[in-house]
Design an enzyme around this catalytic site. Structure first.
Site, mmCIF file in Angstrom:
data_model
loop_
_atom_site.group_PDB
_atom_site.id
_atom_site.type_symbol
_atom_site.label_atom_id
_atom_site.label_comp_id
_atom_site.label_asym_id
_atom_site.label_seq_id
_atom_site.Cartn_x
_atom_site.Cartn_y
_atom_site.Cartn_z
ATOM 1 N N CYS A 196 0.851 -1.178 0.000
ATOM 2 C CA CYS A 196 0.000 0.000 0.000
ATOM 3 C C CYS A 196 0.891 1.233 0.000
ATOM 4 C CB CYS A 196 -0.881 -0.020 1.253
ATOM 5 S SG CYS A 196 -1.879 1.468 1.454
ATOM 6 N N CYS A 225 -0.818 3.372 -6.645
ATOM 7 C CA CYS A 225 -1.771 2.788 -5.699
ATOM 8 C C CYS A 225 -1.973 1.354 -6.165
ATOM 9 C CB CYS A 225 -3.090 3.548 -5.730
ATOM 10 S SG CYS A 225 -4.415 2.728 -4.811
#
Ligand code: DGL
Length: 265
Positions: free
Chosen positions: A75, A192
């Site tokens: 992440c 992302c």
């Protein structure tokens, strides 16, 4: 036969599966624990202090519960904040996921690169420092998307997501007057881990072709290097999938391809 290493892969939701998929390809014999912190999703909507206060103790609990040999923070929104805190507090080796600005800028021929991430990731000092240090003469445009991670989650869960909604999040990445413009954006960093879940649609909806930079294969190589050469290991205990919300596993079969064909329990 040696015991397989346990690799814990962590994200705010299902995006880290795009990183898991590459690690599983590189190390098919390892034991995998995938943790989606969906009770706190999306991280992009939380402040920096809130994310640190959430993730650092949670990773401590997960290390205590699963004794991983290595932890991957799949992440960008979290990695651009928490890696130094994690390394200070826990002894396990960590691999983070941060925007692949250096390879993207090295590859761009028009010298115009966009970084598409959550609003949190594009605001970070960490990301800005990567641009200062590694833009190699490129013009870098930061594009903070409010909704693309949630749209990717919805699509993976089988809900309808309109082309219009995806195209609107994508549009600010494309600077220039079309494919013939020598100064157009030619490279987009997927900053992302959720975004590669929409890869086919990103390619189809882009105003012109670009190079999409997904860091997952490089992360998988790093994980494999840290673990050392694989032995004859094989995982007989099955892969685990944990949602922090404790929601039921309705997606297990749909998620099998990310786990190398195994159904996560
Ligand atoms: N998958 C996450 C990332 O790589 C973030 C999505 C979110 O929780 O906002 O940044």
């Amino acid at each position: 036969m040696t015991a397989p290493p346990t690799i814990l892969v962590f994200d705010s939701g299902l995006g880290g599966l795009t990183v898991l998929r590459e690690i599983v390809r590189a190390r098919p014999g390892a034991h995998y624990v995938y943790v989606a912190d969906d009770a706190f999703f999306p991280y992009g909507h939380h402040g920096e202090d809130e994310i640190i206060a959430r993730v650092v103790p949670l990773i401590g609990e997960l290390i205590a519960a699963h004794a991983p040999d290595l932890v991957v923070i799949a992440c960008n929104t979290a990695s651009t904040l928490v890696m130094s805190h994690l390394r200070e507090q826990y002894k396990v080796p960590f691999v983070g996921t941060v925007p692949a600005i250096k390879p993207a800028c090295a590859r761009s021929t028009t010298k115009r690169v966009s970084v598409l991430g959550t609003r949190g990731t594009v605001k970070r000092e960490y990301t800005r420092a990567l641009i200062r240090d590694f833009s190699q003469g490129c013009e870098v445009t930061l594009v903070g998307s409010a909704d693309l991670a949630s749209l990717a989650e919805s699509a993976l869960s089988g809900e309808q997501v309109s082309d219009l909604a995806i195209a609107a999040e994508l549009a600010p990445c494309f600077i220039g007057n079309g494919e013939a413009d020598p100064a157009r954006t030619d490279t987009v960093v997927l900053a992302c881990t959720h975004y590669p879940l929409l890869m086919d649609r990103l390619v189809r909806l882009a105003p012109w072709p670009v190079d999409w930079i997904d860091p997952a294969p490089a992360i998988a190589r790093r994980v494999s290097d840290l673990l050392g050469p694989p032995g004859s290991e094989a995982d007989h205990s099955g892969a685990e999938m944990i949602f922090t919300s404790r929601r039921p596993h309705t997606l297990s079969r749909a998620l099998m391809p990310f786990f190398g064909g195994r159904v996560p329990a």
